[in-house]
Design an enzyme around this catalytic site. Structure first.
Site, PDB file in Angstrom:
ATOM      1  CD1 TRP A 279     -19.117 -35.462 -39.628  1.00 48.14           C
ATOM      2  CD2 TRP A 279     -20.377 -36.269 -40.935  1.00 48.14           C
ATOM      3  NE1 TRP A 279     -19.594 -34.423 -39.962  1.00 48.14           N
ATOM      4  CE2 TRP A 279     -20.595 -34.841 -40.892  1.00 48.14           C
ATOM      5  CE3 TRP A 279     -21.048 -37.028 -41.985  1.00 48.14           C
ATOM      6  CZ2 TRP A 279     -21.389 -34.149 -41.893  1.00 48.14           C
ATOM      7  CZ3 TRP A 279     -21.928 -36.191 -42.711  1.00 48.14           C
ATOM      8  CH2 TRP A 279     -21.977 -34.556 -42.991  1.00 48.14           C
TER       9      TRP A 279
ATOM     10  CG  ASP B  80     -14.782 -39.750 -42.574  1.00 44.39           C
ATOM     11  OD1 ASP B  80     -14.069 -38.559 -42.706  1.00 44.39           O
ATOM     12  OD2 ASP B  80     -15.834 -38.996 -42.012  1.00 44.39           O
TER      13      ASP B  80
ATOM     14  CE  LYS C  99     -17.078 -30.891 -43.917  1.00 44.96           C
ATOM     15  NZ  LYS C  99     -17.626 -32.383 -43.570  1.00 44.96           N
TER      16      LYS C  99
HETATM   17  C1  LIG Z   1     -18.558 -32.928 -43.502  1.00 47.80           C
HETATM   18  C2  LIG Z   1     -18.136 -34.694 -43.204  1.00 47.80           C
HETATM   19  C3  LIG Z   1     -18.289 -35.772 -44.096  1.00 47.80           C
HETATM   20  C4  LIG Z   1     -19.543 -35.730 -44.803  1.00 47.80           C
HETATM   21  O1  LIG Z   1     -19.178 -34.963 -45.994  1.00 47.80           O
HETATM   22  P1  LIG Z   1     -19.562 -35.645 -47.879  1.00 47.80           P
HETATM   23  O2  LIG Z   1     -17.743 -34.600 -48.388  1.00 47.80           O
HETATM   24  O3  LIG Z   1     -20.493 -34.106 -47.666  1.00 47.80           O
HETATM   25  O4  LIG Z   1     -20.027 -36.344 -48.054  1.00 47.80           O
HETATM   26  C5  LIG Z   1     -18.107 -37.089 -43.742  1.00 47.80           C
HETATM   27  N1  LIG Z   1     -17.145 -36.876 -42.629  1.00 47.80           N
HETATM   28  C6  LIG Z   1     -17.164 -36.108 -41.922  1.00 47.80           C
HETATM   29  C7  LIG Z   1     -15.815 -36.413 -40.576  1.00 47.80           C
HETATM   30  C8  LIG Z   1     -17.471 -34.588 -41.904  1.00 47.80           C
HETATM   31  O5  LIG Z   1     -16.968 -33.299 -41.074  1.00 47.80           O
END
Ligand SMILES: *Cc1c(COP(=O)(O)O)cnc(C)c1O
Length: 361
Positions: free
Chosen positions: A103, A173, A197
């Site tokens: 990511w 993030d 999540k």
């Molecule tokens: C799942 C995830 C993403 C992507 O998220 P989307 O909402 O599908 O764009 C980005 N960063 C991390 C750390 C993730 O676990």
């Protein structure tokens, strides 16, 4: 009785049963309005209360003061990979990124389309099995911001410290560990997370952004892509993801009802500890993340052979434990145990692991 899977999915992930039941109870007629949340105007008093309530609960949980705005946006965490540089990479036109997994790499690729990206630290050479320590980071004091990924969903590593960045805004993030433990918002200029999540359903993302960080954005970028647009309108510039925000609000209230983020952390440490205790025996199961960097949310591990891994996934699934297959890029097994995974679910998995080892070890 409804049969619920013990769902170890990395995302979209398990939600608290009580939240789903409350949503079901109010689905067709939300508190006497005669309509569902999906059908009501986002300008109506009933929705306003839902929206402001969700913001207020998140603000309490994250202990975010007035200097931060709480936004509900769309486009997932992935759109934030672009929005962050478009809004922030504007003075030096340069930003530092720490590369701790897939990511992070995607965030780096998008930022590279806007300006210059420096890799200020990386664990790529070690297959992303750990988080670089502060003294390994090479930070540029004139960068527009520094970006980290606090929990690496695929590799099962998690930052156990907040890097010291001086006056450079720290951007994170936090998609897969938001609300899993307390967070010191005073240290962050901006955090973002896709909801699916640990917060609620897919379709909404949470952004918490300091007011001075918003001011950096050039006026030339599209209105929908500017944080300021959404902050000024309380995330009601256009139609928000009303239903998803409603569920996020219920989940946040559920977290509060569990005792807040301190309690969440204690519960998560206990749940993860049950699984790590087995991995630490290093007999049959082998954890892939280094001990000092391992995640409370996503626990990847290997079995002696891929054949045994396939059997593990199949037999677990037959016993109601779903989505244990590791990410396709790394293989193996991954147990994602977000806030909503009950302790009993982890206990069932651990008992299964012990039994599986007895049969095949
Ligand atoms: C799942 C995830 C993403 C992507 O998220 P989307 O909402 O599908 O764009 C980005 N960063 C991390 C750390 C993730 O676990």
């Amino acid at each position: 009785m409804t049969k619920r899977a013990i769902n170890f999915s990395a995302g979209p992930a398990i939600l608290p049963l009580s939240v789903l039941e409350e949503a079901r109870r109010d689905l067709v007629d939300y508190q006497g309005t005669g309509m569902s949340v999906m059908e009501m105007s986002h300008r109506s008093p009933a929705y306003d209360e839902i929206h402001l309530g969700a913001v207020a609960t998140l603000r309490r949980l994250l202990q975010a003061e007035d200097e931060h705005d709480i936004l509900f946006l769309q486009g997932g965490a992935s759109l934030q990979f672009s929005m962050v540089p478009m809004n922030l990479m504007f003075q030096a036109r340069r930003a530092d990124y720490v590369d701790t997994g897939a990511w992070s790499a995607k965030a780096i690729a998008e930022a590279g389309k806007v300006g210059e990206v420096r890799i200020a630290g990386s664990s790529r050479e070690e297959s992303y099995t750990r988080i670089p320590r502060q003294n390994e980071l090479d930070l540029d004091p004139s960068a527009d911001y520094i970006h980290i990924t606090t929990n690496n969903t695929i590799y099962g590593t998690e930052w156990d410290y907040i890097p010291e960045t001086g006056s450079v805004p720290l951007v994170a993030d936090v998609s897969s560990d938001i609300m899993s433990k307390p967070i010191d918002m005073t240290r962050f200029g901006l955090i973002y997370a896709g909801a699916q999540k640990n917060l609620g359903p897919a379709g909404v993302s949470l952004v918490v952004i300091r007011k001075d960080v918003q001011d950096r954005a050039p006026k030339t970028i599209g209105s929908m892509l500017r944080y300021r647009t959404h902050a000024e309108k309380g995330s009601l510039y256009n139609t928000p993801a009303c239903w998803a925000i409603y569920i996020v609000g219920l989940v946040a209230r559920w977290v509060e009802g569990q005792g807040g983020l301190d309690s969440m952390q204690r519960a998560n440490e206990e749940k993860a500890g049950f699984i790590y205790d087995i991995l630490d025996q290093e007999a049959f199961y082998r954890g892939t993340a280094r001990r000092e960097s391992r995640s409370l949310m996503n626990i990847p591990f290997r079995l002696p052979t891929e054949e045994l891994e396939r059997r593990f996934v199949a037999e677990a699934s037959a016993e109601g434990m779903t989505n244990l297959k590791g990410h396709r890029s790394v293989g193996g097994i991954r147990a994602s145990i977000y806030n909503a995974m009950p302790r009993s679910g982890v206990e069932t998995l651990v008992a299964f692991m012990q039994e599986f080892e007895r049969k095949h070890g």
